[in-house]
Scaffold this active site. Structure first.
Site, PDB file in Angstrom:
ATOM      1  N   LYS A 131      46.841  18.365   4.199  1.00 14.45           N
ATOM      2  CA  LYS A 131      46.821  17.837   2.826  1.00 14.45           C
ATOM      3  C   LYS A 131      46.854  16.310   2.819  1.00 14.45           C
ATOM      4  O   LYS A 131      46.236  15.689   1.970  1.00 14.45           O
ATOM      5  CB  LYS A 131      47.968  18.417   1.997  1.00 14.45           C
ATOM      6  CG  LYS A 131      47.737  19.881   1.656  1.00 14.45           C
ATOM      7  CD  LYS A 131      48.615  20.358   0.514  1.00 14.45           C
ATOM      8  CE  LYS A 131      48.279  21.806   0.165  1.00 14.45           C
ATOM      9  NZ  LYS A 131      49.259  22.407  -0.755  1.00 14.45           N
ATOM     10  N   LYS A 183      39.374  27.872   6.239  1.00 17.42           N
ATOM     11  CA  LYS A 183      39.808  28.939   5.329  1.00 17.42           C
ATOM     12  C   LYS A 183      39.229  28.700   3.941  1.00 17.42           C
ATOM     13  O   LYS A 183      38.998  27.547   3.541  1.00 17.42           O
ATOM     14  CB  LYS A 183      41.342  29.028   5.283  1.00 17.42           C
ATOM     15  CG  LYS A 183      42.000  27.924   4.506  1.00 17.42           C
ATOM     16  CD  LYS A 183      43.404  28.270   4.026  1.00 17.42           C
ATOM     17  CE  LYS A 183      43.857  27.090   3.175  1.00 17.42           C
ATOM     18  NZ  LYS A 183      45.085  27.204   2.482  1.00 17.42           N
ATOM     19  N   LYS A 186      39.953  26.366  -2.661  1.00 17.85           N
ATOM     20  CA  LYS A 186      39.383  25.687  -3.813  1.00 17.85           C
ATOM     21  C   LYS A 186      39.164  24.204  -3.526  1.00 17.85           C
ATOM     22  O   LYS A 186      38.214  23.606  -4.012  1.00 17.85           O
ATOM     23  CB  LYS A 186      40.375  25.878  -4.959  1.00 17.85           C
ATOM     24  CG  LYS A 186      39.894  25.702  -6.355  1.00 17.85           C
ATOM     25  CD  LYS A 186      38.769  26.606  -6.744  1.00 17.85           C
ATOM     26  CE  LYS A 186      38.270  26.297  -8.140  1.00 17.85           C
ATOM     27  NZ  LYS A 186      39.272  26.508  -9.191  1.00 17.85           N
TER      28      LYS A 186
HETATM   29  P1  AMP Z   1      47.837  29.022  -2.797  1.00 15.80           P
HETATM   30  O1  AMP Z   1      46.679  29.196  -3.715  1.00 15.80           O
HETATM   31  O2  AMP Z   1      47.594  28.005  -1.738  1.00 15.80           O
HETATM   32  O3  AMP Z   1      49.134  28.827  -3.530  1.00 15.80           O
HETATM   33  O4  AMP Z   1      47.984  30.384  -1.991  1.00 15.80           O
HETATM   34  C1  AMP Z   1      48.523  31.561  -2.547  1.00 15.80           C
HETATM   35  C2  AMP Z   1      48.564  32.649  -1.505  1.00 15.80           C
HETATM   36  O5  AMP Z   1      47.238  32.983  -1.083  1.00 15.80           O
HETATM   37  C3  AMP Z   1      49.311  32.230  -0.227  1.00 15.80           C
HETATM   38  O6  AMP Z   1      50.060  33.333   0.235  1.00 15.80           O
HETATM   39  C4  AMP Z   1      48.210  31.886   0.730  1.00 15.80           C
HETATM   40  O7  AMP Z   1      48.595  32.067   2.073  1.00 15.80           O
HETATM   41  C5  AMP Z   1      47.136  32.875   0.328  1.00 15.80           C
HETATM   42  N1  AMP Z   1      45.790  32.364   0.670  1.00 15.80           N
HETATM   43  C6  AMP Z   1      45.220  31.212   0.204  1.00 15.80           C
HETATM   44  N2  AMP Z   1      43.991  31.044   0.712  1.00 15.80           N
HETATM   45  C7  AMP Z   1      43.765  32.112   1.531  1.00 15.80           C
HETATM   46  C8  AMP Z   1      42.663  32.519   2.343  1.00 15.80           C
HETATM   47  N3  AMP Z   1      41.544  31.804   2.422  1.00 15.80           N
HETATM   48  N4  AMP Z   1      42.789  33.666   3.054  1.00 15.80           N
HETATM   49  C9  AMP Z   1      43.916  34.416   2.973  1.00 15.80           C
HETATM   50  N5  AMP Z   1      44.984  34.093   2.210  1.00 15.80           N
HETATM   51  C10 AMP Z   1      44.920  32.952   1.498  1.00 15.80           C
HETATM   52  N1  TRP Z   2      53.347  27.212  -0.429  1.00 16.69           N
HETATM   53  C1  TRP Z   2      52.739  28.416  -0.924  1.00 16.69           C
HETATM   54  C2  TRP Z   2      51.206  28.217  -0.962  1.00 16.69           C
HETATM   55  O1  TRP Z   2      50.724  27.127  -1.062  1.00 16.69           O
HETATM   56  C3  TRP Z   2      53.231  28.796  -2.279  1.00 16.69           C
HETATM   57  C4  TRP Z   2      54.699  29.070  -2.271  1.00 16.69           C
HETATM   58  C5  TRP Z   2      55.676  28.267  -2.789  1.00 16.69           C
HETATM   59  C6  TRP Z   2      55.348  30.209  -1.726  1.00 16.69           C
HETATM   60  N2  TRP Z   2      56.893  28.850  -2.618  1.00 16.69           N
HETATM   61  C7  TRP Z   2      56.733  30.023  -1.970  1.00 16.69           C
HETATM   62  C8  TRP Z   2      54.906  31.341  -1.053  1.00 16.69           C
HETATM   63  C9  TRP Z   2      57.684  30.948  -1.519  1.00 16.69           C
HETATM   64  C10 TRP Z   2      55.853  32.266  -0.625  1.00 16.69           C
HETATM   65  C11 TRP Z   2      57.223  32.073  -0.858  1.00 16.69           C
HETATM   66  O2  TRP Z   2      50.505  29.180  -0.947  1.00 16.69           O
END
Ligand code: AMP
Ligand code: TRP
Length: 327
Positions: free
Chosen positions: A115, A196, A199
């Site tokens: 990031k 991966k 967005k």
């Molecule tokens: P986020 O949108 O980053 O908060 O992710 C929400 C959940 O989706 C988290 O548990 C991530 O690990 C999972 N996740 C996000 N992108 C992927 C991906 N490309 N493949 C599998 N899991 C994902």
């Molecule tokens: N960091 C996680 C992500 O970006 C989101 C998240 C925040 C989370 N707090 C959590 C996931 C606690 C599991 C448990 O996807």
């Protein structure tokens, strides 16, 4: 017998995509529906402050994310669904965890490195201590299992360590949580399949589960399969994996065999895959539209969820304040 506790969170940074779905949200729904767990799911808006997003967009996206979770099958009657910032204890515990988390452990976090590279002009302290807040999310509820995609395993490991650091310093209190991974812990980008699906790479890289059938096909047509830049087989493997999860078994087997013997036609694969994905989410799309026009009902659910979560979080914080000597 007391049920095991599930906690997971998602940032309100965009619409759900098939990576979020296969890596996490589908699992959340299955775990919830098994009836075996006490489930907490949170839209982690405090986390989203570490990224580049306007206040206006964040405000909109928080409710949209909650709507999408409900449309995808999270039932606010069965699970505790809430907005993180409605339970202020998350930041209070995060602060305490900041004071027991070694800098060196945070420096190892790959998400921080990724990031920071992506938002060079906004490498804020919150981005760095983000995993301490995530540990607080998890440990406030004494969660046992954390269903997440592969990219979050390192953070869940850090939450385990946090429980140990706290227990060693202040006395045995927190249980160590464990990550729960699905069969598809890492869905790859359509355009750069070594990365991966995310967005932040750009709209063409992801299929949102709310995308119309036309949009899905349009994006799919551009997915990398040809041998450019050495990504070819990774790209095809990714599409086959998606077909395995969204299509019929027979269809998957035929394409997998064709891929092996070289007779595969990528155009057909993309067409079929687009159709099965669009079909899979057709009722999701309808439900989402309907819910988006009923904001009040959603707000009520989220308010009730926050109240339930808060009762647990307050109890934890009362204990923690005493243990660290603040009370
Ligand atoms: P986020 O949108 O980053 O908060 O992710 C929400 C959940 O989706 C988290 O548990 C991530 O690990 C999972 N996740 C996000 N992108 C992927 C991906 N490309 N493949 C599998 N899991 C994902
Ligand atoms: N960091 C996680 C992500 O970006 C989101 C998240 C925040 C989370 N707090 C959590 C996931 C606690 C599991 C448990 O996807």
């Amino acid at each position: 017998m007391k049920k095991k506790i599930i906690f997971s969170g998602i940032q309100p940074t965009g619409n759900l995509h098939i990576g979020n779905y296969l890596g996490a949200v589908k699992n959340w729904v299955d775990l919830q529906n098994s009836g075996e767990y006490d489930c907490y799911f949170s839209v982690v808006d405090y986390h989203s402050l570490t990224g580049d997003m306007s206040a206006h967009d964040r405000h909109d996206q928080i409710i949209r994310t909650a709507v999408e979770l409900i449309a995808a099958g999270i039932d606010p009657e069965k699970s505790t669904l809430f907005i993180q910032s409605h339970v202020a204890e998350h930041t209070e515990l995060a602060w305490i965890f900041n004071t027991i988390t070694p800098m060196a452990e945070l420096e190892r976090m790959t998400q921080f490195k990724d990031k920071s590279a992506r938002q060079e002009k906004n490498i804020n302290a919150g981005l760095f201590t983000y995993p301490a807040l995530m540990s607080a999310d998890i440990l406030l509820y004494h969660a046992n299992h954390i269903p997440v995609g592969e990219d979050q395993i390192q953070h869940v490991e850090l939450a385990r360590s946090t429980a140990r650091w706290f227990n060693n310093k202040y006395g045995e209190y927190f249980t160590e949580p464990e990550a729960l991974i699905t069969e598809v812990p890492r869905v790859k980008s359509l355009l750069e399949p070594t990365k991966k699906m995310s967005k932040s790479l750009g709209a063409g890289h992801v299929i949102e589960i709310s995308d119309s059938p036309e949009v899905i096909l349009k994006k799919m047509k551009k997915a990398v399969t040809a041998s450019e830049g050495g990504d070819a087989s990774v790209g095809v493997e990714n599409l086959l994996l998606l077909l395995k999860h969204f299509g019929l078994e027979k269809q998957y087997k035929e394409y997998a065999a064709a891929q092996k013997d070289g007779s595969i036609r990528y155009g057909d694969l993309k067409q079929d895959l687009s159709e099965v994905i669009a079909d899979h989410f057709s009722s999701f799309r309808e439900k989402r539209e309907e819910l988006l026009s009923h904001h009040d009902a959603i707000a009520d659910h989220l308010f009730a969820g926050a109240k339930k979560a808060q009762a647990v979080a307050q109890k934890t914080m009362e204990d923690v304040r005493k243990m660290v000597g603040l009370r």
